[in-house]
Scaffold this motif. Sequence first.
Motif, mmCIF file in Angstrom:
data_model
loop_
_atom_site.group_PDB
_atom_site.id
_atom_site.type_symbol
_atom_site.label_atom_id
_atom_site.label_comp_id
_atom_site.label_asym_id
_atom_site.label_seq_id
_atom_site.Cartn_x
_atom_site.Cartn_y
_atom_site.Cartn_z
ATOM 1 N N ASP A 1 0.833 -1.204 0.000
ATOM 2 C CA ASP A 1 0.000 0.000 0.000
ATOM 3 C C ASP A 1 0.868 1.256 0.000
ATOM 4 O O ASP A 1 0.588 2.230 -0.705
ATOM 5 C CB ASP A 1 -0.912 0.024 1.233
ATOM 6 N N ILE A 2 1.919 1.232 0.818
ATOM 7 C CA ILE A 2 2.838 2.374 0.921
ATOM 8 C C ILE A 2 3.547 2.617 -0.414
ATOM 9 O O ILE A 2 3.600 3.748 -0.913
ATOM 10 C CB ILE A 2 3.853 2.143 2.048
ATOM 11 N N PHE A 3 4.090 1.564 -0.995
ATOM 12 C CA PHE A 3 4.794 1.699 -2.271
ATOM 13 C C PHE A 3 3.888 2.315 -3.331
ATOM 14 O O PHE A 3 4.295 3.210 -4.078
ATOM 15 C CB PHE A 3 5.288 0.338 -2.760
ATOM 16 N N TRP A 4 2.666 1.826 -3.412
ATOM 17 C CA TRP A 4 1.746 2.292 -4.451
ATOM 18 C C TRP A 4 1.378 3.754 -4.237
ATOM 19 O O TRP A 4 1.319 4.530 -5.190
ATOM 20 C CB TRP A 4 0.502 1.406 -4.466
ATOM 21 N N GLU A 5 1.157 4.149 -2.991
ATOM 22 C CA GLU A 5 0.807 5.544 -2.733
ATOM 23 C C GLU A 5 1.985 6.470 -3.015
ATOM 24 O O GLU A 5 1.812 7.538 -3.618
ATOM 25 C CB GLU A 5 0.312 5.744 -1.303
ATOM 26 N N VAL A 6 3.178 6.075 -2.598
ATOM 27 C CA VAL A 6 4.365 6.902 -2.854
ATOM 28 C C VAL A 6 4.592 7.060 -4.348
ATOM 29 O O VAL A 6 4.894 8.153 -4.840
ATOM 30 C CB VAL A 6 5.613 6.290 -2.183
ATOM 31 N N LEU A 7 4.446 5.970 -5.090
ATOM 32 C CA LEU A 7 4.658 6.018 -6.535
ATOM 33 C C LEU A 7 3.664 6.947 -7.218
ATOM 34 O O LEU A 7 4.011 7.672 -8.160
ATOM 35 C CB LEU A 7 4.541 4.603 -7.118
ATOM 36 N N ASN A 8 2.434 6.976 -6.743
ATOM 37 C CA ASN A 8 1.385 7.769 -7.377
ATOM 38 C C ASN A 8 1.297 9.197 -6.852
ATOM 39 O O ASN A 8 0.642 10.036 -7.482
ATOM 40 C CB ASN A 8 0.025 7.080 -7.203
ATOM 41 N N TYR A 9 1.932 9.480 -5.724
ATOM 42 C CA TYR A 9 1.839 10.807 -5.114
ATOM 43 C C TYR A 9 2.332 11.879 -6.095
ATOM 44 O O TYR A 9 3.371 11.718 -6.737
ATOM 45 C CB TYR A 9 2.672 10.824 -3.837
ATOM 46 N N LYS A 10 1.581 12.936 -6.240
ATOM 47 C CA LYS A 10 1.896 14.019 -7.182
ATOM 48 C C LYS A 10 2.072 13.488 -8.612
ATOM 49 O O LYS A 10 2.911 13.967 -9.376
ATOM 50 C CB LYS A 10 3.152 14.781 -6.750
ATOM 51 N N GLU A 11 1.308 12.450 -8.930
ATOM 52 C CA GLU A 11 1.316 11.860 -10.283
ATOM 53 C C GLU A 11 2.683 11.307 -10.674
ATOM 54 O O GLU A 11 3.076 11.327 -11.842
ATOM 55 C CB GLU A 11 0.819 12.872 -11.321
ATOM 56 N N GLY A 12 3.386 10.771 -9.692
ATOM 57 C CA GLY A 12 4.740 10.273 -9.944
ATOM 58 C C GLY A 12 4.813 9.089 -10.889
ATOM 59 O O GLY A 12 5.789 8.941 -11.622
ATOM 60 N N LYS A 13 3.790 8.242 -10.886
ATOM 61 C CA LYS A 13 3.822 7.071 -11.760
ATOM 62 C C LYS A 13 3.964 7.469 -13.220
ATOM 63 O O LYS A 13 4.609 6.773 -14.014
ATOM 64 C CB LYS A 13 2.568 6.211 -11.545
#
Length: 294
Positions: free
Chosen positions: A192-204
């Motif tokens: 869950d943490i990895f996915w949120e960090v990756l997507n934060y501020k449209e990072g993905k």
Amino acid sequence: MKLFHKDLNEFESNGQYLNFKGHSIYYRTIGEGRNLFLLHGYPFNSFDWSLVIPKISNDRKIILLDFLGMGFSDKPQNHRYSFEEYAEIVNEVANHLGIIEADILAHDLAVSVVQEMLSSLEKNKFKIRSIAFMNGGLFSDVYNPRLIQRFLSQTPNIIGKLISKVMSRKSVEASLFRVFGPTTQPNKNWLDIFWEVLNYKEGKSIAYLIGRLVFEKVRYQKRWTNAMLFTQIPFCYICGPADPNSGLNMSDRFSKVFPSRPIYFLSEKIGHWPQIESPEEVVSAYYQFINDLK
């Protein structure tokens, strides 16, 4: 911007931001004592070190930062990310905090950032006392990038951009499962943490831009290796041997090129993210390195 995971939210709220060329860079300090930078890898952020911090901050001032394009820092869409710029960001944080000298523990992509710092010491704004490299691509010719990295970053920009946009959580998790150790796989909380960090501020959506740095290392390899051969700064390699990317393949090359520099092997089933898989072993290996210098 709101973070939904409570641990991430608490971690971020205890940090600060500085302006770097118009971009917001997250940083945080914890503890008092000898300065130690904990530098994260790709594609997540400094929260990767959260399990190590309580075990190493009793006698250290820990300095954390999120590289541009990752974590809580800004993630500009049309930007040329580079090792030189990342090295500059580390120096900017050090300068902002008034740091004169510090040790460094670097993982994954940060390994290459620190190699760049070693090869351009005249640009650094602080003295590097020692460096512990951990599971990163010190030598581009023996590094084994993940399949998802190749799809993202060895294709034309338009394709990399599309893949980044449509990349699913399932595909990211499958890539992670392959590089963690067989008995130390990330649990749902970490996923869950990895996915949120990756997507934060449209990072993905910009993962492909930073991923390309993996394949640019070949241009730097000779300069970086020469800098490591001739530096007087103590350094070592901390190795999670089950890592298919930069485990035993990297430690074997390290021992051949730098036979007088120490290698600290973690348990045989520890993979690419030792600070999450076995934080106690990472701290133990790091202190062994520091104590061996005395």
